[in-house]
Design a protein around this motif. Structure first.
Motif, PDB file in Angstrom:
ATOM      1  N   UNK A  48       0.841  -1.206   0.000  1.00 37.51           N
ATOM      2  CA  UNK A  48       0.000   0.000   0.000  1.00 37.51           C
ATOM      3  C   UNK A  48       0.871   1.249   0.000  1.00 37.51           C
ATOM      4  N   UNK A  49       1.897   1.260   0.847  1.00 35.81           N
ATOM      5  CA  UNK A  49       2.785   2.424   0.901  1.00 35.81           C
ATOM      6  C   UNK A  49       3.450   2.648  -0.460  1.00 35.81           C
ATOM      7  N   UNK A  50       3.967   1.578  -1.051  1.00 33.07           N
ATOM      8  CA  UNK A  50       4.650   1.698  -2.346  1.00 33.07           C
ATOM      9  C   UNK A  50       3.705   2.169  -3.442  1.00 33.07           C
ATOM     10  N   UNK A  51       2.449   1.777  -3.382  1.00 33.01           N
ATOM     11  CA  UNK A  51       1.475   2.177  -4.398  1.00 33.01           C
ATOM     12  C   UNK A  51       1.095   3.652  -4.279  1.00 33.01           C
ATOM     13  N   UNK A  52       1.177   4.206  -3.064  1.00 32.41           N
ATOM     14  CA  UNK A  52       0.706   5.564  -2.834  1.00 32.41           C
ATOM     15  C   UNK A  52       1.806   6.599  -2.604  1.00 32.41           C
ATOM     16  N   UNK A  53       3.026   6.175  -2.345  1.00 30.75           N
ATOM     17  CA  UNK A  53       4.117   7.106  -2.043  1.00 30.75           C
ATOM     18  C   UNK A  53       4.616   7.807  -3.310  1.00 30.75           C
ATOM     19  N   UNK A  54       5.025   9.050  -3.138  1.00 31.69           N
ATOM     20  CA  UNK A  54       5.609   9.793  -4.252  1.00 31.69           C
ATOM     21  C   UNK A  54       7.040   9.308  -4.482  1.00 31.69           C
ATOM     22  N   UNK A  55       7.574   9.644  -5.628  1.00 33.98           N
ATOM     23  CA  UNK A  55       8.968   9.288  -5.929  1.00 33.98           C
ATOM     24  C   UNK A  55       9.898   9.912  -4.883  1.00 33.98           C
ATOM     25  N   UNK A  56       9.622  11.152  -4.530  1.00 34.63           N
ATOM     26  CA  UNK A  56      10.445  11.838  -3.524  1.00 34.63           C
ATOM     27  C   UNK A  56      10.416  11.076  -2.200  1.00 34.63           C
ATOM     28  N   UNK A  57       9.235  10.653  -1.754  1.00 34.36           N
ATOM     29  CA  UNK A  57       9.108   9.909  -0.503  1.00 34.36           C
ATOM     30  C   UNK A  57       9.877   8.585  -0.572  1.00 34.36           C
TER      31      UNK A  57
END
Length: 70
Positions: A48-57
């Motif tokens: 879930x985190x990987x699907x929603x995180x920005x490239x910067x994050x």
């Protein structure tokens, strides 16, 4: 879930999975045969985190994890 299965599901290497575990991003677990693995809940949370995180994050997190690894 076994570590190789979790790494495959997340699309990362076993070394990266180890880094995620060491940095507290994944919850370690053992099966009845005492084989190391991670909880399915932590794999789902990471997906879930990987699907929603920005490239910067993602970059910031990777840098933090790498520094903490050493």
């Amino acid at each position: 879930m076994s570590q190789p299965d979790a790494a495959r599901r997340l699309g990362v290497s076993l070394a990266r999975l180890g880094m995620l575990i060491a940095n507290g991003r994944m919850t370690p677990a053992h099966n009845s045969a005492s084989r190391a693995g991670v909880t399915i809940v932590s794999v789902q949370a990471e997906e879930t985190w990987r699907a929603n995180a920005t490239i910067r994050a993602k970059i910031v997190r990777l840098l933090k994890d790498t520094i903490n690894w050493f």
